[in-house]
Design an enzyme around this catalytic site. Structure first.
Site: not given
Length: 841
Positions: A500-502
């Site tokens: 997640v988040e990149g």
């Protein structure tokens, strides 16, 4: 000739170390070229030609007006042609955030005093009280097995507690009913909860990360803030934010979700100006229970109701989930984690214009808004949750490896197991240092876009390594799920933070150096802005200043790289003495080498560097390791340079410096221009590679810290949740023993009373008991070898030893309790088949 060479070296060194401007280098050329010509004994005519050429050279480069006309404008034209195409979303990502310590590392000569002068920021009394009370209570009421296996959700009591105590409002100001905590406090809360339950940690951290509250605080209208923030703070509104969809994850510019400006009916009113939105999103945390949906979509105005422009760009809106047409409720099931995550869809959902975050003036600014707020998720939530999980892994692995014995030896004393314990302890020290230093940067007003990517990637990656090592040393205890397994769910859920988040692959190969080379470099972003400037005079002027500043910067770092490589950096002045002096010097040396290698890479490869993801990743590794090492040094100083922590310091620094060397070597081995690679190697490693990974001796010292109670172990795992017994619970039946030694008895006296019904609490109690009872075990072992004790089972042996007078009744009770504790922490859960079938049903 020797004098000439000495003069050349002295001038070059002075220019390099005093960061001379382009004028300094021109003066150097004016002095050195005639000297070389005269010493070479060339003819008078040739010497005259040299002087004329030198004069022209100095005039062209030394007179700014002439230089801009003849040189800079020409180079600017070439630069504009070779500059790689940058999408709007990429440009907004580059422009977002601030530059912090990453800029110093890119400078080639970091100001260490500036780093060490940053105040050590702790928690306020109010924040510490919340951590010691409300967070402690939440952790105590969460049974992760019940959450993940039975309920697939937090209990209603836990949900209500989270809402009532303001966990959803940590970032919301007090004026709106929030807690208004610092970044350090938010990080500490998430880390502590994560050491107990990944589900609870995600539930707490997501509303305080990238989402409606964060976006409202920065960009919302006053009416929107008044309407939503109070209800978000107290949990009346549960938020989620929907960005990712099936067809667009990391490529946000390709999101197919769209909204069309039009008139429609809304809440009994007709002819309302608004947007008809269609979306399909997935992986949205809290979506199944959200009452307020944050949504990213592309906005179009085909009827020109807002103006002449049709395509308005990515826009953000807040939509109550009870709005007709909004679909939420279904769940994903991410790797047996029970945090609520699921899809959301909508087809032609009409919303009024005031649902757009920030109102109509923020239309089309959605991606920039997201990028500027992304630092919270990357800088706080994910590093904190990963670090909290590793604190649990470190403390339990050390205790388990001391209590668990094979061949009558604690398994932690076998070198193979010791190697894994070393990585757990060393990686945790680095992770926690990076977590706290980054949160400190946020509290000082920074929005560190590049650093946030570094800590997100490396904390989650090192967390993955640590949890794998913890599972290895626990063996069967780790792989059998059940109420007494404190690692299994963390092991299963580790890839979530990686994704997640990149996603980490993307973060390493494209973002850290790809964004850092532009954002953190002192000149590159200025050159790009000048190239995009449509005002020709201003563009040439600014490009000229950036270009020749860049040239001087590169020449200085080239010389520094060579000199530092030849001297091992020992001539570099740093603000501390041993044992850290050499580490500061080594990092300064590698900073110069990194800056030089980065400039050569950008010069030689140009726009192709963007597509050379492996090279970019390795350069990003160098920048990342320099940041992590800086954090380790800062932590050691902030902690008061404790001697007990020296093994952790040495492991973290030696591991980081070796990784820097390895990454630079990887760049040089794979650099496509072999001549440039040879020049770089000669300048960066003139005497070869000297760095080694941490020695076995250092590793042994690190592992030993985890195997027994002590100040270093407590500092390393500070802030994690350790189940304590209730105040009215009876004291443990362990009394100091003369045979145990002063160290064991002192740790026993200082240890709290643990909740022995809890697996982690029982393990802490077992560790204390093991250390105290080992001398008694030695007495029994000696009697067995002498044939005095005949019994086969341990409890019978204890009884027999008491009858024979080897131990007294109190010691026998202690040994019996020690046996019960060891058995509890070693045993694994088992179930009746119908129990598992019922749960599956």
């Amino acid at each position: 000739m020797a004098i000439l060479i000495l003069v050349v070296l002295v001038v070059a060194l002075l220019l390099a170390f005093f960061r001379s401007s382009i004028w300094g280098w021109l003066i150097a050329f004016a002095v050195l070229v005639p000297l070389v010509a005269m010493v070479s004994r060339i003819s008078d005519g040739a010497l005259q030609t040299v002087y004329i050429a030198l004069g022209i050279f100095l005039a062209v480069l030394g007179i700014p007006t002439l230089r801009r006309l003849l040189v800079s404008s020409f180079i600017l034209g070439i630069f504009r042609k070779i500059l790689p195409q940058v999408s709007q979303t990429e440009q907004e990502a580059l422009d977002a955030g601030t530059v912090g310590w990453d800029g110093e590392l890119f400078s080639g000569n970091p100001h260490w005093r500036q780093l060490l002068a940053l105040p050590k920021t702790g928690l306020s009394e109010r924040e510490q009280a919340f951590l010691d009370n409300e967070v402690e209570q939440l952790c105590a009421m969460v049974d992760d097995w019940d959450v993940t296996h039975t309920r697939q959700d937090l209990s209603p009591e836990a949900w209500q507690f989270i809402k009532d105590k303001g966990f959803f409002g940590m970032i919301i100001p007090k004026e709106y009913g929030g807690l208004e905590f610092s970044a350090q406090a938010q990080s500490a809360v998430v880390a502590k909860v994560a050491s107990r339950s990944g589900t609870a940690a995600v539930t707490v951290m997501v509303p305080n990360s990238l989402g409606p509250a964060e976006l409202l605080l920065h960009y919302g209208t006053q009416e929107q803030k008044e309407k939503y923030l109070r209800n978000l703070a107290c949990g009346k509104e549960i938020p989620c934010f929907a960005l990712t969809g099936p067809l667009a994850g990391s490529d946000a510019g390709a999101i197919p979700d769209y909204g069309v400006v039009c008139y429609g009916d809304f809440n009994g009113h007709s002819n309302v100006l608004g947007v008809r939105v269609t979306w399909e999103k997935r992986y949205i945390t809290l979506a199944p229970v959200a009452t307020l949906l944050g949504l990213a979509f592309k906005l179009f105005d085909p009827q020109n109701l807002l103006g002449a422009e049709v395509s308005r760009g990515i826009t953000l809106a807040l939509i109550p989930t009870d709005t007709p047409g909004v679909n939420v409720g279904r769940r994903h099931f991410p790797l047996n984690s029970a945090f609520l995550n699921g899809p959301t869809t909508g087809k032609d959902v009409f919303i009024p214009m005031d649902y757009i975050i920030g109102g109509t003036m923020r239309i089309g600014q959605g991606w920039r808004m997201l990028m500027e707020c992304l630092a919270a998720g990357r800088s706080i939530s994910l590093p904190a949750s990963a670090t909290g999980g590793v604190k649990l892994a470190a403390r339990t692995s050390g205790a388990y490896c001391r209590v668990r014995k094979q061949f009558k030896v604690p398994v932690g004393k076998f070198e193979g197991v010791e190697e894994a314990l070393t990585r757990i302890g060393g990686n945790l020290y680095v992770m926690d240092a990076a977590r706290t230093m980054t949160a400190q940067a946020l509290d000082l007003g920074g929005k560190p876009s590049v650093i946030s990517a570094i800590v997100k990637y490396h904390c989650t990656e090192r967390g993955r390594i640590a949890i794998n090592d913890a599972m290895d040393v626990h063996g069967g205890k780790g792989i059998c799920l059940g109420p007494d397994n404190y690692l299994g769910r963390a092991y299963q859920q580790t890839p979530i933070g990686i994704t997640v988040e990149g996603a980490n692959i993307l973060t390493r190969s494209l973002i850290i150096f790809g964004q850092g080379a532009v954002r953190s470099h002192p000149y590159v972003l200025k050159e790009i802005h000048a190239a995009h400037d449509e005002d020709t005079k201003r563009a040439v002027r600014e490009f000229d200043a950036a270009l020749f500043g860049h040239i001087s910067f590169s020449l200085s770092n080239a010389v520094r790289s060579l000199v530092y490589g030849l001297t091992g950096g020992r001539i570099i002045g740093v603000p501390t003495e041993q044992p850290t002096k050499g580490y500061y010097q080594a990092l300064t040396r590698y900073s110069a080498a990194f800056a030089f290698a980065s400039d050569v890479s950008m010069l030689v490869l140009g726009g192709a560097l963007k597509r050379r993801e492996k090279l970019s990743a390795r350069l990003g590794d160098v920048l990342s390791q320099m940041y992590l090492c800086s954090a380790v040094l800062k932590r050691f100083e902030d902690d008061g340079r404790p001697e007990e922590d020296l093994p952790l310091l040495h492991w973290g620094m030696q591991d980081g410096l070796y990784r820097i060397q390895t990454a630079l070597d990887g760049v040089l081995q794979n650099f496509p221009n072999r001549f440039a690679a040879l020049v770089l190697r000669a300048m960066i490693f003139p005497l070869g590679q000297c760095r080694k990974p941490p020695s076995d001796h250092v590793g042994h010292q690190v592992a030993s810290l985890l195997l027994k109670p002590g100040a270093a172990r407590d500092r390393l795992t500070a802030g994690m949740f350790i189940p304590k017994a209730h105040r009215n619970a009876p004291s443990p039946l362990i009394n100091p023993l003369p045979q145990a030694g002063e160290e064991a008895n002192e740790s026993l006296r200082d240890s709290p009373t643990y909740d022995e019904k809890d697996a982690v609490g029982a393990l802490e109690a077992a560790l204390a008991s093991t250390l105290v009872c080992e001398p008694l075990q030695a007495v029994l072992e000696k009697a067995r070898k002498e044939g005095k004790i005949k019994a086969r089972e341990e409890l019978q042996q204890i009884s027999e030893a008491r009858e024979l007078g080897y131990i007294d009744a109190g010691q026998a009770q202690q040994l019996e309790r020690d046996y019960a504790l060891r058995r509890k922490v070693i045993m694994v859960d088992d179930f009746a088949p119908e129990t598992l079938r019922a749960n599956q049903g």
